[in-house]
Each structure stands twice: as structure tokens, then as C-alpha cells.
Design an enzyme around this catalytic site. Sequence first.
Site, PDB file in Angstrom:
ATOM      1  N   ASP A  94     -35.487  30.012   2.078  1.00 49.55           N
ATOM      2  CA  ASP A  94     -34.583  30.609   3.062  1.00 49.55           C
ATOM      3  C   ASP A  94     -34.067  29.584   4.076  1.00 49.55           C
ATOM      4  O   ASP A  94     -34.819  28.715   4.528  1.00 49.55           O
ATOM      5  CB  ASP A  94     -35.365  31.717   3.793  1.00 49.55           C
ATOM      6  CG  ASP A  94     -34.454  32.772   4.365  1.00 49.55           C
ATOM      7  OD1 ASP A  94     -33.362  32.967   3.821  1.00 49.55           O
ATOM      8  OD2 ASP A  94     -34.852  33.412   5.358  1.00 49.55           O
ATOM      9  N   GLU A 152     -24.126  30.765   3.603  1.00 55.63           N
ATOM     10  CA  GLU A 152     -23.741  31.608   4.749  1.00 55.63           C
ATOM     11  C   GLU A 152     -22.409  31.163   5.324  1.00 55.63           C
ATOM     12  O   GLU A 152     -22.155  29.973   5.490  1.00 55.63           O
ATOM     13  CB  GLU A 152     -24.845  31.521   5.822  1.00 55.63           C
ATOM     14  CG  GLU A 152     -24.556  32.348   7.062  1.00 55.63           C
ATOM     15  CD  GLU A 152     -25.773  32.426   8.012  1.00 55.63           C
ATOM     16  OE1 GLU A 152     -26.922  32.467   7.515  1.00 55.63           O
ATOM     17  OE2 GLU A 152     -25.561  32.427   9.233  1.00 55.63           O
ATOM     18  N   HIS A 200     -31.240  36.962  14.336  1.00 63.07           N
ATOM     19  CA  HIS A 200     -32.637  36.699  13.951  1.00 63.07           C
ATOM     20  C   HIS A 200     -33.588  37.026  15.101  1.00 63.07           C
ATOM     21  O   HIS A 200     -33.277  36.749  16.253  1.00 63.07           O
ATOM     22  CB  HIS A 200     -32.806  35.226  13.565  1.00 63.07           C
ATOM     23  CG  HIS A 200     -32.179  34.892  12.243  1.00 63.07           C
ATOM     24  ND1 HIS A 200     -31.272  33.874  12.085  1.00 63.07           N
ATOM     25  CD2 HIS A 200     -32.327  35.471  11.023  1.00 63.07           C
ATOM     26  CE1 HIS A 200     -30.900  33.832  10.820  1.00 63.07           C
ATOM     27  NE2 HIS A 200     -31.515  34.786  10.145  1.00 63.07           N
TER      28      HIS A 200
END
Length: 314
Positions: A94, A152, A200
Site C-alpha cells: 500500500d 492514485e 487517512h
Amino acid sequence: MALVTMKEVMADSLRRALDKNIDPKERYAVGAFNFSTIPEMVGIVEGAREKNAPVILMLSLGALKYIGSLELVADAAKGIARQYPEVPMVLHLDHATDLDMIKHAVTVGFTNVMIDASQESFEINIEKSREIAEFAHDQSPRGKFGCSVEAELGMLAGHEDNISVSEEDAGKAYTDPALVPEFVEKTGIDALAVAIGTAHGFYKAAPKIRFDLLEEIRKATDIPLVLHGGTGVPDEDFKKCVAMGMSKINVGTGLKKVYTDAVREAIKVLPETEYDPRKIVGPGRKAIAEEIASKCDLFNATGKAKAVMQELYR
Ligand code: G3H
Ligand code: ZN
């Protein structure tokens, strides 16, 4: 069964996301969950197994630093996949930024990698994402399936290991739907992480998800979309994202809290003479399994392992 790629595990979800005639209630997202220890990996998979759901195991750079080795994680995941053959599962790296490290993960058997060059310029983001997509699709020991790649576009607020984005900067950097077709075409990636208002970590106030943007982005590309920053998103917003065609939902921070709360509680109730770590951290693993099971219901992934398998052997 062996680990599968994210592209494979999301093929059925994507088909439903793109089908305009389907009842939106038939859509679902695959849950992707961060772990920092091997027992947490097992807890995640046990939760998915209980619900006959596919699942994605996510290693953050912080967890990698703690565990110490990509090989160790890959071997553990391969072993878990053999032990739970009924669960279609993916091992995902990730928010990685170092191209050499990402390539290393591909070669040791990660079945999805995320290149996060979202803080770079559009051009550099394309360049780096394309380099990883080309490498992952060609070089992986996963043979003809390769390893799939997520990238992203736009920026999420919050803190994720080596990436910190202020709310102010993130507000300026929602994913621009107009850039999506070029980004997807030039990079050759398999899934797109979008910035539509989530962040986040824990939220100070409930997030304001830009469903208008999600709708436009979903129309702008035919690859799976990924929602980051799943901790603290209201259930109704999750359901709406899924109904609108989100295929993967990432949850990290909230899961750490679930685990830690259960361990704290165990320590509180056990006598001081109890020193068996299995009795202390074991409840953490169980709590994680329960949390994953409830997320499978929320993301409508319950019962979808079979559909994923059918897609795999199509
Ligand atoms: O990539 C990981 C996630 O986006 C997790 O976000 O820690 O806010 O749940 P979260
Ligand atoms: Zn994230």
C-alpha cells in the site's frame, strides 16, 4: 488456492459496477484491510471466510518497517492462502513510493502493488505509474496473470506513513475526472484510487464525500475504483459509494483500534499472573475477524467469494 491479483478479485465487482442495467443493490466492493502482524492477517482472512467473501490484505510501509521483510510477508500470505483455499485473497503493498521496493514486492509474490505518486506532477505520476505497471505485468512470478497495479490521482488528506497531506492541500486536489482517461490510458494501471473527500486516519468531523465527482469518475473510465480512508466513513456513505460503482474500500486506522481495544480489555480482565501472549493478543485477532465480517456485510461482499471464483475460471 494461491493468492490472486486484485484485478482478478475485482473483476466481478467491476462487471457489476459498469453494468448500467443492474440493480445498484447487486453491486459490492472488496474490503482491503491493513495489518501489522501475521495474526492480524489471519484474523482478516477468518472474518472474510466466515462471510464467504473475497478480501485484500494490505501492507503499509510502516507495517513493513515493523515486520522487516517483504519476503516474510509474502511467504506468510502464500501460506495463509493455502490454509484458507475457499477465500479469494490478494496481498497488496500500500502507498509505496520507492520504485525499486515496489519491483521487489512484485518479484517476491505480492499480487497487487500501489504506486503512490499522487504528490508528484501529473506527468511524473504517469511516468512512475506506467513504469510500475509495465514491470508488474511482465515480471511477476504469477505467470500470465502478472501482478496488478493501483495508482492514485488527486490527493487524500491525512497521514499515511511517509506521505502527509494537509486538509487544505487535499481540498485543492480532488481527483479531476477530466484527467482520468489520459491517466488510465497512459499508465496501463489496473485500478484507480480516487480523492473524493475521504482522508487517512480518524476524522475530526464527518467527511463530505463528493458523490458528484464519483459519478463523473465512474463514467470516465472502465477500470475499478478504490476508496481510501475508510475509517470513520458513515455506513450510508459506504453503501452509496458501493451502489455507485466503487470496487475496493481500504480500512486501516479503525482496525488498529479494534485490535488494540480488545487487547487492552483482555489485559484488564486477566489476572496479573497470566502471561500467555495468546490469551492477551488472541482476543485482538478475534475482534479483527468480527470487524472484517461486519465490513463484508456493509460492503455487500458477503457471499461473493463464489462469484469471484467463477470469474477466475471463466
Ligand atoms: O490505504 C489505506 C487506507 O486508505 C486506510 O485509511 O486508515 O483512514 O482507514 P484509514
Ligand atoms: Zn490509503
